[in-house]
Design a protein around this motif. Sequence first.
Motif, short mmCIF file in Angstrom:
data_model
loop_
_atom_site.label_atom_id
_atom_site.label_comp_id
_atom_site.label_asym_id
_atom_site.label_seq_id
_atom_site.Cartn_x
_atom_site.Cartn_y
_atom_site.Cartn_z
N ASP A 191 0.82 -1.21 0.00
CA ASP A 191 0.00 0.00 0.00
C ASP A 191 0.86 1.26 0.00
O ASP A 191 0.50 2.26 -0.62
CB ASP A 191 -0.92 0.02 1.23
CG ASP A 191 -2.36 -0.26 0.84
OD1 ASP A 191 -2.61 -0.62 -0.33
OD2 ASP A 191 -3.24 -0.14 1.71
N TYR A 192 1.98 1.21 0.70
CA TYR A 192 2.84 2.40 0.78
C TYR A 192 3.29 2.82 -0.60
O TYR A 192 3.26 4.01 -0.93
CB TYR A 192 4.06 2.11 1.67
CG TYR A 192 4.99 3.29 1.79
CD1 TYR A 192 4.84 4.21 2.83
CD2 TYR A 192 6.00 3.52 0.86
CE1 TYR A 192 5.68 5.31 2.94
CE2 TYR A 192 6.84 4.62 0.96
CZ TYR A 192 6.68 5.51 1.99
OH TYR A 192 7.50 6.59 2.09
N VAL A 193 3.69 1.87 -1.44
CA VAL A 193 4.16 2.18 -2.79
C VAL A 193 3.02 2.75 -3.62
O VAL A 193 3.18 3.74 -4.35
CB VAL A 193 4.76 0.94 -3.47
CG1 VAL A 193 5.19 1.26 -4.90
CG2 VAL A 193 5.95 0.42 -2.66
N PHE A 194 1.83 2.13 -3.52
CA PHE A 194 0.68 2.62 -4.28
C PHE A 194 0.36 4.07 -3.93
O PHE A 194 0.23 4.92 -4.82
CB PHE A 194 -0.54 1.73 -3.98
CG PHE A 194 -1.83 2.28 -4.53
CD1 PHE A 194 -2.15 2.13 -5.87
CD2 PHE A 194 -2.73 2.94 -3.70
CE1 PHE A 194 -3.34 2.64 -6.38
CE2 PHE A 194 -3.93 3.44 -4.19
CZ PHE A 194 -4.23 3.29 -5.54
N PHE A 195 0.25 4.38 -2.65
CA PHE A 195 -0.12 5.73 -2.24
C PHE A 195 1.01 6.73 -2.48
O PHE A 195 0.74 7.91 -2.73
CB PHE A 195 -0.57 5.75 -0.79
CG PHE A 195 -1.96 5.20 -0.60
CD1 PHE A 195 -3.06 5.90 -1.07
CD2 PHE A 195 -2.17 3.98 0.01
CE1 PHE A 195 -4.35 5.42 -0.91
CE2 PHE A 195 -3.45 3.49 0.18
CZ PHE A 195 -4.54 4.20 -0.28
N ASP A 196 2.25 6.27 -2.41
CA ASP A 196 3.36 7.16 -2.73
C ASP A 196 3.31 7.58 -4.19
O ASP A 196 3.48 8.77 -4.51
CB ASP A 196 4.69 6.47 -2.42
CG ASP A 196 5.87 7.39 -2.66
OD1 ASP A 196 5.99 8.41 -1.95
OD2 ASP A 196 6.68 7.10 -3.56
N ARG A 197 3.06 6.65 -5.08
CA ARG A 197 2.96 6.98 -6.51
C ARG A 197 1.72 7.84 -6.79
O ARG A 197 1.77 8.78 -7.57
CB ARG A 197 2.92 5.70 -7.34
CG ARG A 197 4.20 4.89 -7.29
CD ARG A 197 4.19 3.76 -8.29
NE ARG A 197 4.21 4.27 -9.67
CZ ARG A 197 4.19 3.48 -10.75
NH1 ARG A 197 4.14 2.16 -10.60
NH2 ARG A 197 4.21 4.01 -11.96
N LEU A 198 0.61 7.49 -6.13
CA LEU A 198 -0.62 8.26 -6.31
C LEU A 198 -0.43 9.70 -5.83
O LEU A 198 -0.89 10.65 -6.46
CB LEU A 198 -1.77 7.60 -5.56
CG LEU A 198 -3.15 8.24 -5.70
CD1 LEU A 198 -3.60 8.22 -7.15
CD2 LEU A 198 -4.16 7.50 -4.82
N ASP A 199 0.26 9.85 -4.71
CA ASP A 199 0.48 11.18 -4.13
C ASP A 199 1.35 12.06 -5.03
O ASP A 199 1.25 13.28 -5.00
CB ASP A 199 1.13 11.03 -2.76
CG ASP A 199 1.01 12.28 -1.92
OD1 ASP A 199 0.05 13.06 -2.13
OD2 ASP A 199 1.86 12.50 -1.04
#
Length: 259
Positions: A191-199
Amino acid sequence: MANIVKLVSIDHDMRIAPIGKTLLEKLGGSGWNINTRESSEYKMEDLKTLTQYGYWFRRLESSDKLGAGQLRVVIREEPTEQHFDPEKVIFPVISEKVWQHMVIEYPWRFQHRRRVTIGIIEIIDRMGNKKEALTFGGVIMIESHQGYTEVVFDSPAPIIELGNEKSARQGLAEEVRVLMAKRRAAYKLSDYVFFDRLDRATPTDLYAGVVFSLIKRLKKYAPNTDTCQELMRLLQLERDRMKEGRLYSLHITGIEDIV
């Protein structure tokens, strides 16, 4: 000077509490710039218009046909009881690498600028009635005055007002929800990678990625209904508009190029 602020979770709402960095310092490392215009540029040109409706989707000259370029909301201390009276407005944000809700009410003594991410905006009145809009991200400005709080949300991607459950716009919102859920699931436990890219993604790139992915999906799987045909027509118009104006990063062919 920007307030010193932090988002903290209370049940499923988001409030603000003091911490040790300014908002611009906290968010300055992300992949697109916060709008740093002075708040005086966001003053209501005609508060009387909003007095009549409580909220306003404003189409700007550069805005697309599908949605607005700006949303303005006035939250009053006392409702007029003559129309839809917003009591609070809820924006989707990313905080600590997870989707959260930022709830803005009257009075507002906290953070005055905040980045918004892809998701649903909710405008709720004192009776629990709700108006919704789909956003792909942007920046909110909040100012509290005597008797009311004004909220101005600007986005370079369309802010799409939702309504009829069978409309193409409502169908788009549901398709976006499913698409983003699938992209998040593709990261499994990351999840951290997903939200980091989304952010780090810009609203225009997110919008382009969604449009391109949904066109491919609808060509393969969409039922032959009037709503789906209208949605496909709108998406194709948006694809052509963005390509002609080069309004996104040219390497993007779908949402998987972003998250």
